[in-house]
Write a protein that holds these residues in place. Structure first.
Motif, PDB file in Angstrom:
ATOM      1  N   PRO A  39       0.801  -1.231   0.000  1.00  0.00           N
ATOM      2  CA  PRO A  39       0.000   0.000   0.000  1.00  0.00           C
ATOM      3  C   PRO A  39       0.833   1.279   0.000  1.00  0.00           C
ATOM      4  N   ALA A  40       2.117   1.181   0.251  1.00  0.00           N
ATOM      5  CA  ALA A  40       2.956   2.383   0.347  1.00  0.00           C
ATOM      6  C   ALA A  40       4.273   2.132  -0.374  1.00  0.00           C
ATOM      7  N   TYR A  41       4.439   2.758  -1.517  1.00  0.00           N
ATOM      8  CA  TYR A  41       5.656   2.584  -2.318  1.00  0.00           C
ATOM      9  C   TYR A  41       6.789   3.430  -1.749  1.00  0.00           C
ATOM     10  N   THR A  42       7.995   2.900  -1.796  1.00  0.00           N
ATOM     11  CA  THR A  42       9.194   3.667  -1.493  1.00  0.00           C
ATOM     12  C   THR A  42      10.303   3.187  -2.411  1.00  0.00           C
ATOM     13  N   SER A  43      11.060   4.123  -2.945  1.00  0.00           N
ATOM     14  CA  SER A  43      12.137   3.742  -3.868  1.00  0.00           C
ATOM     15  C   SER A  43      13.225   2.945  -3.159  1.00  0.00           C
ATOM     16  N   ALA A  44      13.280   3.013  -1.823  1.00  0.00           N
ATOM     17  CA  ALA A  44      14.254   2.190  -1.092  1.00  0.00           C
ATOM     18  C   ALA A  44      14.029   0.708  -1.354  1.00  0.00           C
ATOM     19  N   GLY A  45      12.780   0.345  -1.631  1.00  0.00           N
ATOM     20  CA  GLY A  45      12.491  -1.044  -1.951  1.00  0.00           C
ATOM     21  C   GLY A  45      13.153  -1.511  -3.238  1.00  0.00           C
ATOM     22  N   LEU A  46      13.513  -0.573  -4.104  1.00  0.00           N
ATOM     23  CA  LEU A  46      14.276  -0.897  -5.308  1.00  0.00           C
ATOM     24  C   LEU A  46      15.769  -0.902  -5.038  1.00  0.00           C
ATOM     25  N   ILE A  81      16.336   1.478 -16.655  1.00  0.00           N
ATOM     26  CA  ILE A  81      15.200   2.389 -16.858  1.00  0.00           C
ATOM     27  C   ILE A  81      14.375   2.504 -15.580  1.00  0.00           C
ATOM     28  N   VAL A  82      14.090   1.358 -14.972  1.00  0.00           N
ATOM     29  CA  VAL A  82      13.275   1.352 -13.750  1.00  0.00           C
ATOM     30  C   VAL A  82      13.974   2.095 -12.619  1.00  0.00           C
ATOM     31  N   LEU A  83      15.281   1.898 -12.510  1.00  0.00           N
ATOM     32  CA  LEU A  83      16.020   2.488 -11.400  1.00  0.00           C
ATOM     33  C   LEU A  83      16.406   3.935 -11.645  1.00  0.00           C
ATOM     34  N   LEU A  84      16.429   4.347 -12.893  1.00  0.00           N
ATOM     35  CA  LEU A  84      16.821   5.720 -13.201  1.00  0.00           C
ATOM     36  C   LEU A  84      15.690   6.696 -12.916  1.00  0.00           C
ATOM     37  N   ARG A  85      14.462   6.250 -13.076  1.00  0.00           N
ATOM     38  CA  ARG A  85      13.322   7.156 -12.912  1.00  0.00           C
ATOM     39  C   ARG A  85      13.267   7.796 -11.524  1.00  0.00           C
ATOM     40  N   PRO A  86      13.397   7.034 -10.434  1.00  0.00           N
ATOM     41  CA  PRO A  86      13.393   7.687  -9.125  1.00  0.00           C
ATOM     42  C   PRO A  86      14.532   8.681  -8.930  1.00  0.00           C
ATOM     43  N   VAL A  87      15.684   8.402  -9.539  1.00  0.00           N
ATOM     44  CA  VAL A  87      16.814   9.324  -9.425  1.00  0.00           C
ATOM     45  C   VAL A  87      16.491  10.646 -10.109  1.00  0.00           C
ATOM     46  N   ALA A 124      16.039  14.354  -8.349  1.00  0.00           N
ATOM     47  CA  ALA A 124      16.808  15.514  -8.794  1.00  0.00           C
ATOM     48  C   ALA A 124      15.885  16.665  -9.200  1.00  0.00           C
ATOM     49  N   ALA A 125      14.824  16.339  -9.909  1.00  0.00           N
ATOM     50  CA  ALA A 125      13.878  17.382 -10.322  1.00  0.00           C
ATOM     51  C   ALA A 125      13.215  18.035  -9.110  1.00  0.00           C
ATOM     52  N   ALA A 126      12.830  17.232  -8.123  1.00  0.00           N
ATOM     53  CA  ALA A 126      12.195  17.782  -6.926  1.00  0.00           C
ATOM     54  C   ALA A 126      13.158  18.667  -6.151  1.00  0.00           C
ATOM     55  N   GLU A 127      14.392  18.220  -6.024  1.00  0.00           N
ATOM     56  CA  GLU A 127      15.382  19.010  -5.284  1.00  0.00           C
ATOM     57  C   GLU A 127      15.631  20.347  -5.974  1.00  0.00           C
ATOM     58  N   TRP A 128      15.751  20.327  -7.289  1.00  0.00           N
ATOM     59  CA  TRP A 128      15.974  21.564  -8.029  1.00  0.00           C
ATOM     60  C   TRP A 128      14.745  22.475  -7.934  1.00  0.00           C
ATOM     61  N   GLY A 129      13.571  21.873  -7.985  1.00  0.00           N
ATOM     62  CA  GLY A 129      12.356  22.672  -7.861  1.00  0.00           C
ATOM     63  C   GLY A 129      12.246  23.346  -6.508  1.00  0.00           C
ATOM     64  N   LEU A 130      12.615  22.647  -5.447  1.00  0.00           N
ATOM     65  CA  LEU A 130      12.582  23.244  -4.111  1.00  0.00           C
ATOM     66  C   LEU A 130      13.606  24.369  -3.987  1.00  0.00           C
ATOM     67  N   GLN A 131      14.758  24.186  -4.618  1.00  0.00           N
ATOM     68  CA  GLN A 131      15.758  25.263  -4.598  1.00  0.00           C
ATOM     69  C   GLN A 131      15.262  26.490  -5.358  1.00  0.00           C
ATOM     70  N   ARG A 132      14.605  26.259  -6.492  1.00  0.00           N
ATOM     71  CA  ARG A 132      14.063  27.391  -7.255  1.00  0.00           C
ATOM     72  C   ARG A 132      12.961  28.095  -6.453  1.00  0.00           C
ATOM     73  N   LEU A 181       8.849  20.886  -9.974  1.00  0.00           N
ATOM     74  CA  LEU A 181       8.081  20.128  -8.991  1.00  0.00           C
ATOM     75  C   LEU A 181       7.003  19.285  -9.664  1.00  0.00           C
ATOM     76  N   GLU A 182       6.361  19.837 -10.681  1.00  0.00           N
ATOM     77  CA  GLU A 182       5.368  19.057 -11.422  1.00  0.00           C
ATOM     78  C   GLU A 182       6.033  17.942 -12.224  1.00  0.00           C
ATOM     79  N   THR A 183       7.225  18.210 -12.736  1.00  0.00           N
ATOM     80  CA  THR A 183       7.970  17.166 -13.451  1.00  0.00           C
ATOM     81  C   THR A 183       8.284  16.000 -12.522  1.00  0.00           C
ATOM     82  N   ALA A 184       8.696  16.305 -11.291  1.00  0.00           N
ATOM     83  CA  ALA A 184       9.067  15.252 -10.339  1.00  0.00           C
ATOM     84  C   ALA A 184       7.889  14.328 -10.063  1.00  0.00           C
ATOM     85  N   ARG A 185       6.709  14.899  -9.842  1.00  0.00           N
ATOM     86  CA  ARG A 185       5.579  14.031  -9.486  1.00  0.00           C
ATOM     87  C   ARG A 185       5.016  13.283 -10.686  1.00  0.00           C
TER      88      ARG A 185
END
Length: 481
Positions: free
Chosen positions: A1-8, A344-350, A354-362, A375-379
């Protein structure tokens, strides 16, 4: 019920380290071990500086907890100590050993010290079984540990350069309270597993269990957080069910079982390395009974490396002089295809991170348009991760509050709602959704009515009954009657 990229990434780190080290030759293996020893010495040195110069009560280097720090040091220290039981080691290695032992004692991690003792005991038993234990060298190991203990204790007595108070080690009462809190965590995890006994609650969902069951874990109060039950076996049972627990038990204990069965058939020259690696693996397996090393990326990397070393050397024991078998061209093609899909599967969370971090900095730099884009790109890159929906929701909520934009309010509501759908166990997106419909009701085309808000608040109370923000929403809802 709760996804986390750590599981990958957690199993990836383990498998990657295993694959690399199982293909090393002896020279590369030795160089990697020396690099690990040097890295461990730097970690130990930083931990001792924290205790002796900075006044930290318990060393942890750059890790979040002393237990994690001790687990990493054990995976480096135990093999070196076990090698000292079977052969003479140089003066520099002894110096590194004292430094590592000092760091381990400076962590004041009871679980770490128990695991250290278990690893050394396993090493002595395996070395005796292989016929290579030198009893007179037990004194060397004991002296090395004593020197490390004295080093850590001596540094605690140094006056602080800052003149400030030194952190105090846990008292006997504090240790008893810590043990009681562990039992409370165990009880909460056990109860959660009974609610989903077959499939479990999902990887890394213990934090949500704690949030929901804080009444049964009074030692953690209403604000303290932890992601871990401090028992990897129990937490794996709760999160992944009996099949997951069986997998962890095999992963943790099969190495030492195989070594016990095959050690006497191994070439004499290979036995010290086999015994050392198996002892370190045993130390981590024991530590997992009281802490969470199998959830720590650094531990998974080192553990995978140890398993890779064991796999290669035990294979040589099974078939002396054996070389890796040639693989057919179709097998190489399949492996290449799997590697591409995995990338491909593992690159997407990375990319999403990165997009979220850059969006928060902006956003922090008040560049709203750029922040909105990233931020919209990240989600959209990783819609299963609830965090990115929350980041976007908070951004649009801020825009709506500052400008009165109906579009921003609508975007905030949509982002928080998507976050609730992505992870129904996380209360923060639900709180954001409630707040948007309470604060920006006039900006929304279809604001939630009272019955809907009542249902949302009730759901939030079920997820986190002791959360201050949840209580505030309940009070605001009642005051609006």
């Amino acid at each position: 019920p709760a996804y986390t990229s750590a599981g990958l990434y957690h199993p990836l780190l383990l498998a990657l380290a295993f694959a690399v080290f199982s293909r090393f030759d002896d020279l590369t293996d030795r160089r990697a071990a020396l690099a690990a020893l040097a890295g461990g010495a730097l970690l130990a040195l930083w931990g001792l500086v924290q205790v002796g110069v900075l006044g930290t009560a318990r060393a942890h280097a750059f890790f979040e907890t002393p237990a994690t720090y001790a687990a990493v040091l054990n995976l480096i220290l135990v093999p070196m100590l076990v090698l000292a039981l079977v052969r003479r080691i140089g003066a520099y290695a002894l110096l590194f050993g004292v430094l590592l032992a000092g760091g381990s004692f400076a962590s004041a991690s009871r679980g770490g010290l128990v695991a250290l003792a278990a690893g050394i005991a396993a090493g002595a038993i395996l070395a005796h079984r292989s016929g290579q234990l030198q009893q007179r060298r037990i004194l060397v190991v004991v002296s090395l540990l004593a020197a490390g203990s004295l080093l850590a204790a001596g540094l605690r007595t140094l006056p602080l350069a800052s003149g400030g108070p030194r952190g105090a080690l846990p008292s006997e009462q504090g240790q008893a309270e810590s043990s009681l809190s562990r039992l409370e965590l165990y009880g909460a995890s056990w109860q959660a597993w009974q609610g989903r006994p077959l499939a479990g609650t999902g990887y890394l969902t213990f934090r949500y269990v704690l949030e929901r069951e804080r009444g049964s874990v009074p030692s953690y109060g209403e604000t303290s957080e932890t992601w871990f039950a401090h028992n990897d076996y129990l937490q794996t049972l709760q999160e992944l069910g009996p099949a997951g627990l069986a997998g962890l038990v095999v992963l943790a204990w099969l190495p030492v079982v195989l070594v016990l069965r095959r050690l006497r058939g191994a070439p004499v020259a290979e036995r010290p390395a086999v015994v050392a690696a198996a002892s370190a693996a045993t130390a981590m397996a024991v530590h997992a009974l009281v802490d969470f090393p199998f959830y720590v990326p650094a531990c998974l990397l080192l553990y995978g490396a140890l398993l890779g070393t064991l796999d290669r050397r035990l294979a040589m024991a099974s078939v002396p002089g054996a070389l890796p078998a040639a693989r057919a061209s179709w097998a190489r093609g399949v492996r290449a295809g799997v590697a591409v899909i995995a990338a491909i599967v593992l690159l997407r969370p990375v990319l999403a991170e990165a997009a979220a971090e850059w969006g928060l900095q902006r956003y922090g730099a008040q560049q709203a348009q750029s922040a909105a884009f990233w931020l919209e790109t990240a989600r959209r890159l990783d819609p299963a991760d609830w965090r990115y929906h929350q980041y976007a929701g908070l951004f649009w909520d801020g825009v709506a509050s500052a400008s009165g934009s109906a579009d921003a309010a609508r975007y905030a509501s949509a982002a928080f709602a998507a976050g609730v759908a992505a992870n129904p166990l996380e209360v923060r997106n639900l709180l954001g959704l409630i707040a948007v419909h309470r604060v920006h009701a006039r900006l929304l085309d279809a604001p939630a009515d009272r019955a809907t808000r009542e249902a949302w608040v009730a759901r939030a109370e079920a997820l986190a009954p002791y959360n201050a923000a949840v209580r505030r929403e309940r009070a605001l809802l009642e005051s609006a009657r």
